[in-house]
Scaffold this active site. Structure first.
Site, PDB file in Angstrom:
ATOM      1  N   MET A 113       0.842  -1.280  -0.002  1.00 49.80           N
ATOM      2  CA  MET A 113       0.082   0.408   0.056  1.00 49.80           C
ATOM      3  C   MET A 113       0.680   1.418   0.021  1.00 49.80           C
ATOM      4  O   MET A 113       0.543   2.382   0.467  1.00 49.80           O
ATOM      5  CB  MET A 113      -0.889   0.230   0.893  1.00 49.80           C
ATOM      6  CG  MET A 113      -1.990  -1.174   1.273  1.00 49.80           C
ATOM      7  SD  MET A 113      -3.025  -0.573   1.934  1.00 49.80           S
ATOM      8  CE  MET A 113      -2.528  -0.113   3.974  1.00 49.80           C
TER       9      MET A 113
ATOM     10  N   HIS B 107       8.326   1.092   3.859  1.00 41.69           N
ATOM     11  CA  HIS B 107      10.230   1.001   4.491  1.00 41.69           C
ATOM     12  C   HIS B 107      10.821  -0.413   4.597  1.00 41.69           C
ATOM     13  O   HIS B 107      10.634  -0.567   3.506  1.00 41.69           O
ATOM     14  CB  HIS B 107       9.291   1.233   5.578  1.00 41.69           C
ATOM     15  CG  HIS B 107       8.168   0.390   6.576  1.00 41.69           C
ATOM     16  ND1 HIS B 107       8.626  -0.894   5.964  1.00 41.69           N
ATOM     17  CD2 HIS B 107       6.879   0.200   6.328  1.00 41.69           C
ATOM     18  CE1 HIS B 107       7.432  -1.921   6.291  1.00 41.69           C
ATOM     19  NE2 HIS B 107       6.621  -0.918   6.367  1.00 41.69           N
TER      20      HIS B 107
ATOM     21  N   GLY C  84      10.527  -3.159   5.406  1.00 41.84           N
ATOM     22  CA  GLY C  84      10.234  -4.144   5.976  1.00 41.84           C
ATOM     23  C   GLY C  84       9.540  -4.535   4.197  1.00 41.84           C
ATOM     24  O   GLY C  84       9.579  -5.634   3.373  1.00 41.84           O
ATOM     25  N   HIS C  85       8.992  -3.672   4.101  1.00 43.08           N
ATOM     26  CA  HIS C  85       8.862  -3.927   1.977  1.00 43.08           C
ATOM     27  C   HIS C  85       9.920  -4.099   1.635  1.00 43.08           C
ATOM     28  O   HIS C  85       9.880  -5.173   0.490  1.00 43.08           O
ATOM     29  CB  HIS C  85       7.812  -2.705   1.794  1.00 43.08           C
ATOM     30  CG  HIS C  85       6.824  -1.530   2.398  1.00 43.08           C
ATOM     31  ND1 HIS C  85       6.436  -1.270   3.126  1.00 43.08           N
ATOM     32  CD2 HIS C  85       5.957  -2.735   1.892  1.00 43.08           C
ATOM     33  CE1 HIS C  85       5.237  -0.991   3.164  1.00 43.08           C
ATOM     34  NE2 HIS C  85       4.823  -2.086   2.905  1.00 43.08           N
TER      35      HIS C  85
ATOM     36  N   GLN D 188     -10.714  -2.611   2.275  1.00 48.26           N
ATOM     37  CA  GLN D 188     -10.035  -2.777   2.958  1.00 48.26           C
ATOM     38  C   GLN D 188      -9.977  -2.305   4.604  1.00 48.26           C
ATOM     39  O   GLN D 188      -9.965  -2.788   5.573  1.00 48.26           O
ATOM     40  CB  GLN D 188      -8.533  -3.699   3.246  1.00 48.26           C
ATOM     41  CG  GLN D 188      -7.236  -2.758   2.858  1.00 48.26           C
ATOM     42  CD  GLN D 188      -6.245  -3.821   2.474  1.00 48.26           C
ATOM     43  OE1 GLN D 188      -5.916  -4.188   1.584  1.00 48.26           O
ATOM     44  NE2 GLN D 188      -5.259  -3.741   3.269  1.00 48.26           N
TER      45      GLN D 188
ATOM     46  N   LYS E  11       4.949 -10.391   8.936  1.00 45.48           N
ATOM     47  CA  LYS E  11       4.357  -9.320  10.369  1.00 45.48           C
ATOM     48  C   LYS E  11       2.303  -9.295  10.180  1.00 45.48           C
ATOM     49  O   LYS E  11       1.899  -9.154  11.360  1.00 45.48           O
ATOM     50  CB  LYS E  11       4.876  -7.735   9.344  1.00 45.48           C
ATOM     51  CG  LYS E  11       3.811  -6.820  10.005  1.00 45.48           C
ATOM     52  CD  LYS E  11       4.050  -5.496  11.170  1.00 45.48           C
ATOM     53  CE  LYS E  11       3.088  -4.505  11.672  1.00 45.48           C
ATOM     54  NZ  LYS E  11       2.580  -4.753  10.725  1.00 45.48           N
TER      55      LYS E  11
ATOM     56  N   GLN F 169      -3.460 -13.038   7.623  1.00 44.29           N
ATOM     57  CA  GLN F 169      -3.433 -11.765   6.173  1.00 44.29           C
ATOM     58  C   GLN F 169      -2.497 -12.920   5.444  1.00 44.29           C
ATOM     59  O   GLN F 169      -2.960 -13.408   4.019  1.00 44.29           O
ATOM     60  CB  GLN F 169      -2.607 -10.694   6.420  1.00 44.29           C
ATOM     61  CG  GLN F 169      -2.508 -10.282   4.820  1.00 44.29           C
ATOM     62  CD  GLN F 169      -2.158  -8.778   4.374  1.00 44.29           C
ATOM     63  OE1 GLN F 169      -2.541  -8.018   5.002  1.00 44.29           O
ATOM     64  NE2 GLN F 169      -0.973  -9.270   3.978  1.00 44.29           N
TER      65      GLN F 169
ATOM     66  N   VAL G 184      10.378  -7.573  10.082  1.00 42.84           N
ATOM     67  CA  VAL G 184      11.811  -6.160  10.022  1.00 42.84           C
ATOM     68  C   VAL G 184      11.509  -5.281  10.419  1.00 42.84           C
ATOM     69  O   VAL G 184       9.927  -4.759  11.394  1.00 42.84           O
ATOM     70  CB  VAL G 184      12.160  -6.069   8.578  1.00 42.84           C
ATOM     71  CG1 VAL G 184      13.372  -4.779   9.268  1.00 42.84           C
ATOM     72  CG2 VAL G 184      12.784  -6.790   7.438  1.00 42.84           C
TER      73      VAL G 184
ATOM     74  N   ARG H  51       1.778   2.801   9.517  1.00 42.34           N
ATOM     75  CA  ARG H  51       1.721   3.031  10.730  1.00 42.34           C
ATOM     76  C   ARG H  51       2.301   3.546  12.103  1.00 42.34           C
ATOM     77  O   ARG H  51       1.622   4.257  12.996  1.00 42.34           O
ATOM     78  CB  ARG H  51       0.672   2.274  11.070  1.00 42.34           C
ATOM     79  CG  ARG H  51      -0.220   1.929  10.006  1.00 42.34           C
ATOM     80  CD  ARG H  51      -2.042   1.477  10.879  1.00 42.34           C
ATOM     81  NE  ARG H  51      -3.654   1.545   9.487  1.00 42.34           N
ATOM     82  CZ  ARG H  51      -3.821   0.302   8.802  1.00 42.34           C
ATOM     83  NH1 ARG H  51      -3.041  -0.401   9.131  1.00 42.34           N
ATOM     84  NH2 ARG H  51      -4.764   0.767   8.250  1.00 42.34           N
TER      85      ARG H  51
HETATM   86  P1  AMP Z   1       1.757  -2.820   3.730  1.00 40.21           P
HETATM   87  O1  AMP Z   1       1.647  -1.749   2.584  1.00 40.21           O
HETATM   88  O2  AMP Z   1       1.695  -2.340   4.873  1.00 40.21           O
HETATM   89  O3  AMP Z   1       0.534  -3.649   3.115  1.00 40.21           O
HETATM   90  O4  AMP Z   1       2.444  -4.212   3.742  1.00 40.21           O
HETATM   91  C1  AMP Z   1       2.924  -4.686   2.788  1.00 40.21           C
HETATM   92  C2  AMP Z   1       3.553  -6.182   2.521  1.00 40.21           C
HETATM   93  O5  AMP Z   1       4.790  -5.972   3.109  1.00 40.21           O
HETATM   94  C3  AMP Z   1       2.556  -6.669   3.800  1.00 40.21           C
HETATM   95  O6  AMP Z   1       3.401  -8.498   2.884  1.00 40.21           O
HETATM   96  C4  AMP Z   1       3.626  -6.071   5.215  1.00 40.21           C
HETATM   97  O7  AMP Z   1       3.095  -8.064   5.607  1.00 40.21           O
HETATM   98  C5  AMP Z   1       5.169  -6.466   4.399  1.00 40.21           C
HETATM   99  N1  AMP Z   1       5.270  -5.577   5.780  1.00 40.21           N
HETATM  100  C6  AMP Z   1       5.050  -4.514   6.315  1.00 40.21           C
HETATM  101  N2  AMP Z   1       5.370  -4.662   7.275  1.00 40.21           N
HETATM  102  C7  AMP Z   1       6.433  -5.539   7.094  1.00 40.21           C
HETATM  103  C8  AMP Z   1       7.691  -5.778   8.013  1.00 40.21           C
HETATM  104  N3  AMP Z   1       8.061  -4.754   9.267  1.00 40.21           N
HETATM  105  N4  AMP Z   1       8.602  -6.906   8.160  1.00 40.21           N
HETATM  106  C9  AMP Z   1       8.572  -7.489   6.919  1.00 40.21           C
HETATM  107  N5  AMP Z   1       7.157  -7.807   5.787  1.00 40.21           N
HETATM  108  C10 AMP Z   1       6.423  -6.116   5.901  1.00 40.21           C
END
Ligand code: AMP
Length: 290
Positions: free
Chosen positions: A30, A34, A36-37, A61, A149, A153, A176, A187
């Site tokens: 989305m 960061h 994690g992505h 969602q 994380k 889901q 991460v 967030r």
């Molecule tokens: P989002 O943009 O929040 O929808 O997340 C996109 C993808 O990144 C999803 O598969 C999340 O689970 C993953 N994600 C978000 N935060 C982290 C994190 N800290 N470590 C690993 N994957 C992450």
């Protein structure tokens, strides 16, 4: 990097790559990217080329009182980051492209979607399953990468892929974290400085559960109670749920066995943070992965 805004164009680019015998990797997000992505992109790049990243803040969602309109959308920074990573395609459709007038089909993963996050956020997983099914149909990747994380889901998407005979392999990647243990999340940007400091309590609660497991605790209800207790002692934190569940079903565990998650959603002010720890039984021993 090529930025694509329409479904037809994305399908065409993906079709072309497949026709060249290339193995597409796909990372749906989305945005507000960061580390994690980034870890998902790097995981994809290990085995896949080209890598397609999508940025789509999926309206279906979000609940009516949730943060859809204020969800961060730092598009320029996201594009710069993806370019620096060597991503080949960014798929960034607008909502009417994904949900044109008259749209009326939805994907629902029953059972799994009604627990924990699903109970707290009615309709959330229906929106997630629907958009991920659509994205997987459009891109038709060889592999798609998700973060642990969002463990529930990821489990729901694995079930969706299985139930609808999707070709994509669903890969689930590690969490991460910040140096103090807070899981990275788009967030986290909403947190005040005080709440940011207080938010380490999530990681502390999981680490304490890990220590208890190391000392031989096998009572899942006692572990959940211990974590709840620790979080209750942080005045800035308000637990939504704190549970130990079976990794397959997300139903509450009574005794540790097989694979489980210690998993939680906790409010700091109006910001709701998720975290979890994977608990896996191996040869009678339990390994905990934060
Ligand atoms: P989002 O943009 O929040 O929808 O997340 C996109 C993808 O990144 C999803 O598969 C999340 O689970 C993953 N994600 C978000 N935060 C982290 C994190 N800290 N470590 C690993 N994957 C992450």
């Amino acid at each position: 990097m090529e930025t694509i805004h329409t479904v037809e164009w994305m399908k065409q680019a993906a079709r072309q790559a497949r026709a060249e015998g290339r193995l597409l990797g796909f990372v749906p997000t989305m945005g507000a990217l960061h580390a994690g992505h980034v870890s998902l992109v790097r995981a994809a790049q290990q085995t896949c080329s080209p890598v397609v990243v999508s940025i789509f803040v999926n309206p279906t969602q979000f609940g009516p009182k949730e943060d859809f309109t204020k969800y961060p959308r730092p598009r320029e920074a996201d594009v710069g980051l993806l370019e620096s990573l060597g991503v080949e395609y960014l798929f960034a459709p607008e909502a009417p492209e994904m949900y044109p007038p008259g749209f009326s089909s939805h994907a629902e993963v029953e059972g799994l979607s009604s627990r924990l996050e699903g109970r707290a956020r009615p309709g959330h997983f229906r929106g997630v399953a629907t958009v991920v099914l659509k994205l997987l149909e459009i891109v038709q990747p060889w592999r798609a990468f998700f973060g642990r994380k969002d463990a529930q889901q990821a489990r729901i998407i694995q079930q969706l892929a299985r139930d609808f005979h999707l070709d994509a392999e669903i890969e689930v990647c590690p969490i991460v974290r910040e140096p103090d243990g807070l899981a990275l999340s788009s967030r986290n940007a909403y947190l005040s400085a005080e709440d940011r400091r207080a938010a380490v309590v999530l990681n502390r609660a999981l680490a304490e559960a890990r220590e208890a497991i190391g000392r031989g605790e096998r009572d899942a209800l006692a572990l959940a109670a211990r974590m709840r207790d620790l979080i209750a002692h942080e005045p800035r934190a308000a637990a939504d749920y704190v549970e130990v569940v079976r990794a397959e079903t997300f139903e509450p565990a009574v005794t540790l066995r097989g694979a489980c998650y210690a998993i939680m959603a906790v409010f700091f002010g109006s910001t709701r943070l998720l975290d979890n720890m994977l608990i896996e039984e191996r040869d009678g021993k339990f390994e905990c992965t934060l």
